[in-house]
Motif scaffolding. Structure first.
Motif, PDB file in Angstrom:
ATOM      1  N   GLU A 176       0.664  -1.289  -0.096  1.00 61.20           N
ATOM      2  CA  GLU A 176      -0.076   0.100  -0.054  1.00 61.20           C
ATOM      3  C   GLU A 176       1.510   1.315  -0.235  1.00 61.20           C
ATOM      4  O   GLU A 176       0.724   2.291   0.728  1.00 61.20           O
ATOM      5  CB  GLU A 176      -1.143  -0.310   1.167  1.00 61.20           C
ATOM      6  N   PRO A 177       1.350   1.654  -0.966  1.00 61.38           N
ATOM      7  CA  PRO A 177       2.746   2.658  -1.183  1.00 61.38           C
ATOM      8  C   PRO A 177       2.150   3.894  -1.127  1.00 61.38           C
ATOM      9  O   PRO A 177       2.152   4.786  -1.015  1.00 61.38           O
ATOM     10  CB  PRO A 177       3.662   2.288  -2.284  1.00 61.38           C
ATOM     11  N   LEU A 178       0.814   3.674  -1.398  1.00 61.61           N
ATOM     12  CA  LEU A 178      -0.028   4.949  -1.712  1.00 61.61           C
ATOM     13  C   LEU A 178      -0.807   5.998  -1.093  1.00 61.61           C
ATOM     14  O   LEU A 178      -1.324   6.872  -0.432  1.00 61.61           O
ATOM     15  CB  LEU A 178      -1.342   4.979  -2.798  1.00 61.61           C
ATOM     16  N   ASN A 179      -0.440   4.991   0.418  1.00 61.21           N
ATOM     17  CA  ASN A 179      -1.058   5.692   1.316  1.00 61.21           C
ATOM     18  C   ASN A 179      -0.737   6.608   1.455  1.00 61.21           C
ATOM     19  O   ASN A 179       0.501   7.232   1.768  1.00 61.21           O
ATOM     20  CB  ASN A 179      -0.990   4.174   2.753  1.00 61.21           C
ATOM     21  N   ASN A 180      -1.464   7.893   2.184  1.00 56.94           N
ATOM     22  CA  ASN A 180      -1.122   8.976   2.237  1.00 56.94           C
ATOM     23  C   ASN A 180      -0.229   9.342   1.724  1.00 56.94           C
ATOM     24  O   ASN A 180      -0.314  11.207   1.736  1.00 56.94           O
ATOM     25  CB  ASN A 180      -0.274   9.079   3.255  1.00 56.94           C
ATOM     26  N   LEU A 181      -0.599   9.248   0.510  1.00 53.41           N
ATOM     27  CA  LEU A 181       0.522   9.975  -0.934  1.00 53.41           C
ATOM     28  C   LEU A 181      -1.413  11.186  -1.763  1.00 53.41           C
ATOM     29  O   LEU A 181      -2.142  10.270  -1.915  1.00 53.41           O
ATOM     30  CB  LEU A 181       0.712   9.187  -1.850  1.00 53.41           C
ATOM     31  N   ASP A 182      -0.598  11.723  -1.616  1.00 56.07           N
ATOM     32  CA  ASP A 182      -1.668  12.852  -2.975  1.00 56.07           C
ATOM     33  C   ASP A 182      -1.693  12.398  -3.968  1.00 56.07           C
ATOM     34  O   ASP A 182      -1.092  11.875  -5.242  1.00 56.07           O
ATOM     35  CB  ASP A 182      -1.570  14.784  -2.691  1.00 56.07           C
ATOM     36  N   LEU A 183      -2.210  12.986  -5.142  1.00 58.68           N
ATOM     37  CA  LEU A 183      -2.615  12.532  -6.856  1.00 58.68           C
ATOM     38  C   LEU A 183      -1.151  12.740  -7.488  1.00 58.68           C
ATOM     39  O   LEU A 183      -1.083  12.211  -7.399  1.00 58.68           O
ATOM     40  CB  LEU A 183      -3.862  13.661  -6.789  1.00 58.68           C
ATOM     41  N   LYS A 184      -0.803  13.981  -7.146  1.00 57.55           N
ATOM     42  CA  LYS A 184       0.640  13.777  -7.898  1.00 57.55           C
ATOM     43  C   LYS A 184       1.518  13.137  -7.043  1.00 57.55           C
ATOM     44  O   LYS A 184       1.799  12.458  -8.592  1.00 57.55           O
ATOM     45  CB  LYS A 184       1.341  15.406  -7.324  1.00 57.55           C
ATOM     46  N   HIS A 185       1.681  12.539  -5.756  1.00 65.22           N
ATOM     47  CA  HIS A 185       2.648  12.298  -5.675  1.00 65.22           C
ATOM     48  C   HIS A 185       2.771  10.332  -5.993  1.00 65.22           C
ATOM     49  O   HIS A 185       3.153   9.522  -6.552  1.00 65.22           O
ATOM     50  CB  HIS A 185       3.146  11.922  -3.888  1.00 65.22           C
ATOM     51  N   GLY A 186       1.367  10.721  -5.643  1.00 63.42           N
ATOM     52  CA  GLY A 186       0.874   9.197  -5.857  1.00 63.42           C
ATOM     53  C   GLY A 186       0.903   8.083  -8.002  1.00 63.42           C
ATOM     54  O   GLY A 186       1.836   7.493  -7.997  1.00 63.42           O
ATOM     55  N   ARG A 187       1.263   9.321  -8.244  1.00 58.03           N
ATOM     56  CA  ARG A 187       0.750   9.107  -9.596  1.00 58.03           C
ATOM     57  C   ARG A 187       2.741   9.305  -9.968  1.00 58.03           C
ATOM     58  O   ARG A 187       2.642   8.340 -11.229  1.00 58.03           O
ATOM     59  CB  ARG A 187      -0.202  10.435 -10.716  1.00 58.03           C
ATOM     60  N   SER A 188       3.179  10.280  -9.656  1.00 61.06           N
ATOM     61  CA  SER A 188       4.733   9.821  -9.659  1.00 61.06           C
ATOM     62  C   SER A 188       5.634   8.911  -9.441  1.00 61.06           C
ATOM     63  O   SER A 188       6.246   7.992  -9.829  1.00 61.06           O
ATOM     64  CB  SER A 188       5.060  10.960  -9.375  1.00 61.06           C
ATOM     65  N   LEU A 189       5.090   8.063  -8.316  1.00 59.00           N
ATOM     66  CA  LEU A 189       5.681   6.513  -8.228  1.00 59.00           C
ATOM     67  C   LEU A 189       5.194   5.644  -8.699  1.00 59.00           C
ATOM     68  O   LEU A 189       6.029   5.333  -9.413  1.00 59.00           O
ATOM     69  CB  LEU A 189       4.456   6.517  -6.559  1.00 59.00           C
ATOM     70  N   MET A 190       3.365   5.902  -9.429  1.00 60.66           N
ATOM     71  CA  MET A 190       3.653   5.048 -10.092  1.00 60.66           C
ATOM     72  C   MET A 190       4.222   4.736 -11.470  1.00 60.66           C
ATOM     73  O   MET A 190       4.626   3.488 -11.965  1.00 60.66           O
ATOM     74  CB  MET A 190       1.933   4.745 -10.968  1.00 60.66           C
ATOM     75  N   ALA A 191       4.346   5.937 -11.593  1.00 59.83           N
ATOM     76  CA  ALA A 191       5.033   6.076 -13.030  1.00 59.83           C
ATOM     77  C   ALA A 191       6.546   5.959 -12.860  1.00 59.83           C
ATOM     78  O   ALA A 191       7.367   5.321 -14.143  1.00 59.83           O
ATOM     79  CB  ALA A 191       5.103   7.372 -13.433  1.00 59.83           C
ATOM     80  N   HIS A 192       7.214   5.967 -11.908  1.00 50.14           N
ATOM     81  CA  HIS A 192       8.495   5.771 -11.343  1.00 50.14           C
ATOM     82  C   HIS A 192       8.570   4.420 -11.623  1.00 50.14           C
ATOM     83  O   HIS A 192       9.815   3.543 -11.927  1.00 50.14           O
ATOM     84  CB  HIS A 192       8.815   6.242 -10.094  1.00 50.14           C
ATOM     85  N   LEU A 193       7.265   3.066 -11.083  1.00 49.71           N
ATOM     86  CA  LEU A 193       7.391   1.582 -10.487  1.00 49.71           C
ATOM     87  C   LEU A 193       7.953   1.367 -12.116  1.00 49.71           C
ATOM     88  O   LEU A 193       8.366   0.571 -12.714  1.00 49.71           O
ATOM     89  CB  LEU A 193       6.749   1.649  -9.618  1.00 49.71           C
ATOM     90  N   ARG A 194       6.769   1.969 -13.045  1.00 47.93           N
ATOM     91  CA  ARG A 194       6.905   2.135 -14.118  1.00 47.93           C
ATOM     92  C   ARG A 194       8.734   2.033 -15.376  1.00 47.93           C
ATOM     93  O   ARG A 194       8.655   0.771 -15.926  1.00 47.93           O
ATOM     94  CB  ARG A 194       5.627   2.836 -15.369  1.00 47.93           C
ATOM     95  N   HIS A 195       8.589   3.167 -14.865  1.00 49.70           N
ATOM     96  CA  HIS A 195      10.378   2.809 -15.026  1.00 49.70           C
ATOM     97  C   HIS A 195      11.426   2.397 -14.947  1.00 49.70           C
ATOM     98  O   HIS A 195      12.127   1.909 -15.480  1.00 49.70           O
ATOM     99  CB  HIS A 195      11.077   4.922 -15.068  1.00 49.70           C
ATOM    100  N   LEU A 196      11.221   1.731 -13.467  1.00 44.42           N
ATOM    101  CA  LEU A 196      12.403   0.751 -12.826  1.00 44.42           C
ATOM    102  C   LEU A 196      11.690  -0.983 -13.769  1.00 44.42           C
ATOM    103  O   LEU A 196      12.573  -1.306 -14.349  1.00 44.42           O
ATOM    104  CB  LEU A 196      12.142   0.292 -12.056  1.00 44.42           C
ATOM    105  N   VAL A 197      10.728  -0.924 -13.949  1.00 44.11           N
ATOM    106  CA  VAL A 197      10.413  -2.068 -14.647  1.00 44.11           C
ATOM    107  C   VAL A 197      11.025  -2.069 -16.377  1.00 44.11           C
ATOM    108  O   VAL A 197      11.796  -2.578 -16.750  1.00 44.11           O
ATOM    109  CB  VAL A 197       9.256  -2.288 -15.214  1.00 44.11           C
ATOM    110  N   ASP A 198      10.503  -0.716 -16.815  1.00 42.69           N
ATOM    111  CA  ASP A 198      10.684  -0.852 -18.608  1.00 42.69           C
ATOM    112  C   ASP A 198      12.319  -0.217 -19.299  1.00 42.69           C
ATOM    113  O   ASP A 198      12.039  -0.990 -19.851  1.00 42.69           O
ATOM    114  CB  ASP A 198       9.961  -0.037 -19.121  1.00 42.69           C
ATOM    115  N   ALA A 199      12.652   0.423 -18.209  1.00 43.31           N
ATOM    116  CA  ALA A 199      14.078   0.682 -18.139  1.00 43.31           C
ATOM    117  C   ALA A 199      14.889   0.060 -17.810  1.00 43.31           C
ATOM    118  O   ALA A 199      16.337   0.288 -17.851  1.00 43.31           O
ATOM    119  CB  ALA A 199      14.067   1.896 -18.440  1.00 43.31           C
TER     120      ALA A 199
END
Ligand SMILES: Nc1ncnc2c1ncn2[C@@H]1O[C@H](COP(=O)(O)OP(=O)(O)OP(=O)(O)O)[C@@H](O)[C@H]1O
Ligand SMILES: [Mg+2]
Length: 252
Positions: free
Chosen positions: A161-184
């Motif tokens: 549950e890493p999105l706990n407490n995260l605002d919209l911007k930081h939640g989205r940014s976290l998921m985009a970063h996870l995507r980057h870790l996987v793809d790149a």
């Protein structure tokens, strides 16, 4: 790939996991979903070896977890738990530094400081680096722990549950970063999520649990149907196509 074979766990005679068989694919984002009390955290903590399950086996990239020594495990796999406990008089920068210990062998060197700086930058913590954890907001503290796991620089990243407490911007940014870790960077991510829309937008693979068992698992595009999700959560959920992916409508 992480393979879970016949994993069962009971505490004081109460079954928490019952004969769990599934796999978490390499180089994907896997969402672990299901209602409260389903056993998601227990499964994640079993993989992170917070306890020994009563029965069954876990394999990480072919190696039995029980045969991997803890130092080696810490270089392969980083976990951020749902409930974060640590002494509060620790500064953000020092917490992130803990993530480097499996690599540093007692003394941080230039590469470790570079990894700490990168994690501070990535999780928007530069200005908070000197703060003590008890001087942070809930979301800032959550980001600090994720930054620590990131700095550990492992093939596998497990986030409860890493999105706990995260605002919209930081939640989205976290998921985009996870995507980057996987793809790149060829990493593999397992993430417990309650927000179905984040799941549908970012996860490649879903493992759905209820009552300590797997209800369904597979590629998101194949398994995330209205029927399956409505049944999983015992609540009506409509899945509608939107902007190239799917949107879950269950708010009213
Ligand atoms: N230490 C414990 N002793 C007894 N029962 C426990 C313990 N830890 C968890 N449980 C029980 O095991 C079940 C699964 O808990 P778990 O924390 O894995 O669920 P979860 O899917 O992560 O739920 P949530 O979405 O609420 O975080 C629950 O019924 C919980 O009450
Ligand atoms: Mg949980």
């Amino acid at each position: 790939m992480i393979t879970i074979e016949n994993l069962s766990h009971a505490i004081a005679g109460h079954k928490i996991l019952t004969n769990v068989n599934t796999h978490l694919p390499h180089n994907k984002i896997t969402a672990l979903i299901g209602p409260n009390g389903a056993g998601k955290s227990t499964l994640l903590n079993a993989i992170g070896r917070q306890f020994d399950a009563t029965a069954g086996d876990i394999y990480i990239d072919g190696a039995a977890l029980k045969n991997i020594d803890l130092q080696d495990q810490a270089r392969r796999l980083a976990t951020v738990a749902q409930h974060l406990h640590v002494g509060s008089r620790i500064r953000v920068i020092d917490l992130i530094g803990f993530g480097r210990w499996p690599h540093a062998k007692g003394r941080l060197v230039q590469a470790d400081y570079a990894a700490i700086d990168a994690a501070l930058e990535l999780f928007d913590l530069v200005e908070l680096s000197g703060r003590f954890l008890d001087e942070l907001s809930g979301g800032q503290r959550q980001r600090a722990f994720i930054a620590m796991a990131h700095a550990q620089d492992t093939d596998w990243l497990l986030l409860d549950e890493p999105l706990n407490n995260l605002d919209l911007k930081h939640g989205r940014s976290l998921m985009a970063h996870l995507r980057h870790l996987v793809d790149a960077q060829n990493r593999s991510v397992v993430v417990v999520l309650h927000d179905l829309n984040f799941t549908l937008a970012w996860a490649d693979h879903i493992v759905a649990m209820r009552d300590g068992t797997i209800v369904f698992d597979g590629p998101t595009a194949e398994v995330a149907t209205s029927e399956a999700l409505s049944d999983l959560y015992q609540t009506p959920i409509e899945i509608v196509p939107m902007g190239g992916h799917y949107f879950a409508h269950y708010h009213r």
